[in-house]
Design a protein around this motif. Structure first.
Motif, mmCIF file in Angstrom:
data_model
loop_
_atom_site.group_PDB
_atom_site.id
_atom_site.type_symbol
_atom_site.label_atom_id
_atom_site.label_comp_id
_atom_site.label_asym_id
_atom_site.label_seq_id
_atom_site.Cartn_x
_atom_site.Cartn_y
_atom_site.Cartn_z
ATOM 1 N N VAL A 232 -11.276 -1.184 28.654
ATOM 2 C CA VAL A 232 -10.446 0.092 28.696
ATOM 3 C C VAL A 232 -10.967 1.286 28.087
ATOM 4 C CG1 VAL A 232 -8.614 -0.325 27.268
ATOM 5 C CG2 VAL A 232 -8.286 1.029 29.170
ATOM 6 N N ASP A 233 -11.538 1.088 26.825
ATOM 7 C CA ASP A 233 -11.889 1.959 25.799
ATOM 8 C C ASP A 233 -13.603 2.725 26.298
ATOM 9 O OD1 ASP A 233 -9.731 2.407 24.343
ATOM 10 O OD2 ASP A 233 -10.333 0.491 23.332
ATOM 11 N N LEU A 239 -16.840 5.257 33.706
ATOM 12 C CA LEU A 239 -17.558 6.161 34.830
ATOM 13 C C LEU A 239 -18.048 5.257 35.987
ATOM 14 C CD1 LEU A 239 -18.859 9.096 34.782
ATOM 15 C CD2 LEU A 239 -20.727 8.418 33.668
ATOM 16 N N LEU A 240 -18.446 3.920 35.637
ATOM 17 C CA LEU A 240 -18.926 3.320 36.654
ATOM 18 C C LEU A 240 -17.818 2.829 37.665
ATOM 19 C CD1 LEU A 240 -21.411 1.702 37.701
ATOM 20 C CD2 LEU A 240 -20.895 -0.213 36.268
ATOM 21 N N LEU A 241 -16.590 2.597 37.236
ATOM 22 C CA LEU A 241 -15.550 2.248 37.870
ATOM 23 C C LEU A 241 -15.171 3.600 38.917
ATOM 24 C CD1 LEU A 241 -13.041 0.585 35.597
ATOM 25 C CD2 LEU A 241 -13.956 -0.492 37.798
ATOM 26 N N ASP A 242 -15.346 4.912 38.260
ATOM 27 C CA ASP A 242 -15.157 5.842 39.040
ATOM 28 C C ASP A 242 -16.080 6.028 40.262
ATOM 29 O OD1 ASP A 242 -13.316 6.686 37.224
ATOM 30 O OD2 ASP A 242 -14.262 8.197 36.383
ATOM 31 N N TYR A 243 -17.250 5.623 40.325
ATOM 32 C CA TYR A 243 -18.212 5.792 41.173
ATOM 33 C C TYR A 243 -18.008 4.602 42.302
ATOM 34 C CZ TYR A 243 -22.450 5.712 44.065
ATOM 35 O OH TYR A 243 -23.223 5.550 45.242
ATOM 36 N N MET A 244 -17.799 3.613 41.616
ATOM 37 C CA MET A 244 -17.352 2.324 42.562
ATOM 38 C C MET A 244 -16.305 2.608 43.503
ATOM 39 S SD MET A 244 -18.610 -0.755 40.115
ATOM 40 C CE MET A 244 -18.314 -2.109 40.979
ATOM 41 N N GLU A 246 -14.451 5.634 43.970
ATOM 42 C CA GLU A 246 -14.481 7.153 44.458
ATOM 43 C C GLU A 246 -13.159 7.702 43.497
ATOM 44 O OE1 GLU A 246 -15.824 9.241 47.320
ATOM 45 O OE2 GLU A 246 -17.346 8.161 46.495
ATOM 46 N N GLN A 247 -13.070 7.122 42.505
ATOM 47 C CA GLN A 247 -11.691 7.839 41.775
ATOM 48 C C GLN A 247 -12.264 8.974 40.686
ATOM 49 O OE1 GLN A 247 -8.486 6.960 42.595
ATOM 50 N NE2 GLN A 247 -9.585 5.785 44.409
ATOM 51 N N GLU A 248 -11.455 9.799 40.389
ATOM 52 C CA GLU A 248 -11.370 10.591 39.265
ATOM 53 C C GLU A 248 -10.689 10.055 37.965
ATOM 54 O OE1 GLU A 248 -12.978 13.567 38.273
ATOM 55 O OE2 GLU A 248 -13.908 13.928 40.328
ATOM 56 N N HIS A 249 -11.465 9.650 37.187
ATOM 57 C CA HIS A 249 -10.686 8.799 36.006
ATOM 58 C C HIS A 249 -9.822 7.645 36.304
ATOM 59 C CE1 HIS A 249 -12.051 11.921 33.357
ATOM 60 N NE2 HIS A 249 -11.400 13.018 34.158
ATOM 61 N N PHE A 250 -10.275 6.526 36.572
ATOM 62 C CA PHE A 250 -9.954 5.075 37.109
ATOM 63 C C PHE A 250 -8.811 4.915 36.238
ATOM 64 C CE2 PHE A 250 -9.564 0.728 36.986
ATOM 65 C CZ PHE A 250 -9.510 0.265 38.225
ATOM 66 N N HIS A 251 -8.652 5.091 34.960
ATOM 67 C CA HIS A 251 -7.762 4.264 34.495
ATOM 68 C C HIS A 251 -6.322 5.385 34.514
ATOM 69 C CE1 HIS A 251 -9.522 0.933 32.918
ATOM 70 N NE2 HIS A 251 -10.817 1.641 32.611
ATOM 71 N N ARG A 252 -6.490 6.580 34.961
ATOM 72 C CA ARG A 252 -5.471 7.546 34.922
ATOM 73 C C ARG A 252 -4.944 7.834 36.343
ATOM 74 N NH1 ARG A 252 -7.712 12.608 31.662
ATOM 75 N NH2 ARG A 252 -9.748 11.368 31.430
ATOM 76 N N PRO A 256 -0.931 1.038 37.134
ATOM 77 C CA PRO A 256 -1.365 -0.092 36.679
ATOM 78 C C PRO A 256 -1.497 -1.516 37.316
ATOM 79 C CG PRO A 256 0.430 0.967 35.162
ATOM 80 C CD PRO A 256 0.503 1.808 36.575
ATOM 81 N N GLU A 257 -0.522 -1.580 38.628
ATOM 82 C CA GLU A 257 -0.660 -2.750 39.253
ATOM 83 C C GLU A 257 -1.999 -2.608 40.251
ATOM 84 O OE1 GLU A 257 3.329 -1.990 38.180
ATOM 85 O OE2 GLU A 257 2.061 -0.608 39.042
ATOM 86 N N LEU A 258 -2.445 -1.499 40.674
ATOM 87 C CA LEU A 258 -3.676 -1.156 41.354
ATOM 88 C C LEU A 258 -4.903 -1.555 40.287
ATOM 89 C CD1 LEU A 258 -2.937 1.873 43.633
ATOM 90 C CD2 LEU A 258 -3.418 -0.448 44.478
ATOM 91 N N ARG A 259 -4.812 -0.926 39.469
ATOM 92 C CA ARG A 259 -5.900 -1.155 38.331
ATOM 93 C C ARG A 259 -6.072 -2.786 38.071
ATOM 94 N NH1 ARG A 259 -3.663 2.757 35.356
ATOM 95 N NH2 ARG A 259 -2.877 1.386 33.628
ATOM 96 N N LYS A 260 -4.959 -3.272 37.871
ATOM 97 C CA LYS A 260 -5.068 -4.860 37.402
ATOM 98 C C LYS A 260 -5.653 -5.533 38.479
ATOM 99 C CE LYS A 260 -2.603 -8.641 35.712
ATOM 100 N NZ LYS A 260 -3.153 -9.692 36.841
ATOM 101 N N GLY A 261 -5.230 -5.028 39.670
ATOM 102 C CA GLY A 261 -5.682 -5.778 41.080
ATOM 103 C C GLY A 261 -7.031 -5.598 41.433
#
Length: 291
Positions: A232-233, A239-244, A246-252, A256-261
């Motif tokens: 998470v840090d 940045l890779l998760l954002d591209y994969m 299509e999110q702006e700042h995946f962790h924000r 939490p449930e969607l991120r974990k899933g």
């Protein structure tokens, strides 16, 4: 969402930055180049058989790396055939990168280029409106069909622009790849911005079959490391998760449930893990559609 709207959403500067990071990390362009180099020379010979000049059109050309590799491959098997190229790419920044790459690539110095800073839908509308219909020997769509509104209509239109013995080269994520599993599992969450619908190469083949077109498919095995995505840090991982996704700042941007899933799915269903490295299955399908 229309294709032009998708373009405006998907090709902001932040998207280009994420795309360039993804291409560096994933090695995807090397995989596509491998397909072109090893699998397609005989097809290129058939395209150029009996011709003295070839017209090539790239759709969603990005920074031009694959376009130039395709032209160099054509030159290697058809050394006496003259070529010209056109590129359709909605990002002005990527068009500039393409032009700079051409300027420093000696092998294509004698190839006339024409660039269109627009989406494939805008190009289609322009051709239809002006009736300035130009035919091509090779049209390639490298990882661009995600951003069109109607897959079948897009393929049908550009197929109509093929010359005799011409071909369309479609490169797309293979059926049952990690991308296919991720985007279909979280379709409602992810298909909301630049990509309004996700289809794999398997789904694209259904459209091609329904159009009654002949094609061949070559699958190129490919994987890349996504271990940083589970830290998470890690700015690189996010940045890779954002591209994969299509999110702006995946962790924000996700709950939490969607991120974990999504992270659980990426690790356990979309990847293989060995020696602490998580390798994402990113097999590519190269579909060659015949005129």
């Amino acid at each position: 969402m229309s294709s032009s709207e998708a373009s405006e959403a998907g090709y902001a500067g932040c998207y280009v930055h994420r795309l360039q990071h993804y291409l560096k990390v994933s090695g995807e362009q090397r995989a596509v180049s491998k397909c072109v180099t090893k699998l397609l020379p005989q097809e290129f010979k058939r395209i150029g058989s009996g011709k003295s000049h070839l017209e090539v059109l790239g759709l969603g050309s990005g920074g031009g790396e694959i376009d130039i590799h395709i032209l160099e491959s054509l030159q290697s098997v058809l050394p006496s055939v003259h070529m010209s190229a056109e590129a359709v790419e909605p990002s002005a920044e990527l068009i500039k990168n393409f032009q700079d790459l051409v300027a420093r690539t000696s092998s294509v110095q004698n190839v006339p280029f024409e660039w269109h800073t627009m989406t494939s839908a805008e190009y289609e509308n322009k051709v239809t409106r002006t009736k300035d219909i130009k035919k091509f020997d090779l049209i390639h769509m490298i990882q661009m069909l995600y951003y069109v509104e109607d897959y079948a209509a897009t393929i049908k239109f550009f197929h109509s622009l093929l010359k005799s013995n011409g071909k369309i080269l479609i490169v797309h994520e293979a059926a049952n790849s990690g991308w296919d599993i991720l985007w279909k599992s979280y379709r409602k969450t992810l298909c909301t911005s630049g990509i309004s619908e996700y289809l794999s190469a398997g789904d694209i083949k259904v459209h091609i079959d329904n159009l009654g077109l002949k094609y061949d498919e070559f699958v190129v095995p490919h994987a890349y490391e996504i271990t940083d995505c589970f830290n998470v840090d890690s700015e690189v991982g996010e940045l890779l998760l954002d591209y994969m996704t299509e999110q702006e700042h995946f962790h924000r941007s996700l709950t939490p449930e969607l991120r974990k899933g999504i992270l659980d799915l990426l690790r356990n269903k979309c990847s293989t893990e060995k020696d602490g490295r998580v390798m994402f299955n990113s097999d590519l399908s190269c579909i060659l559609v015949y005129a």
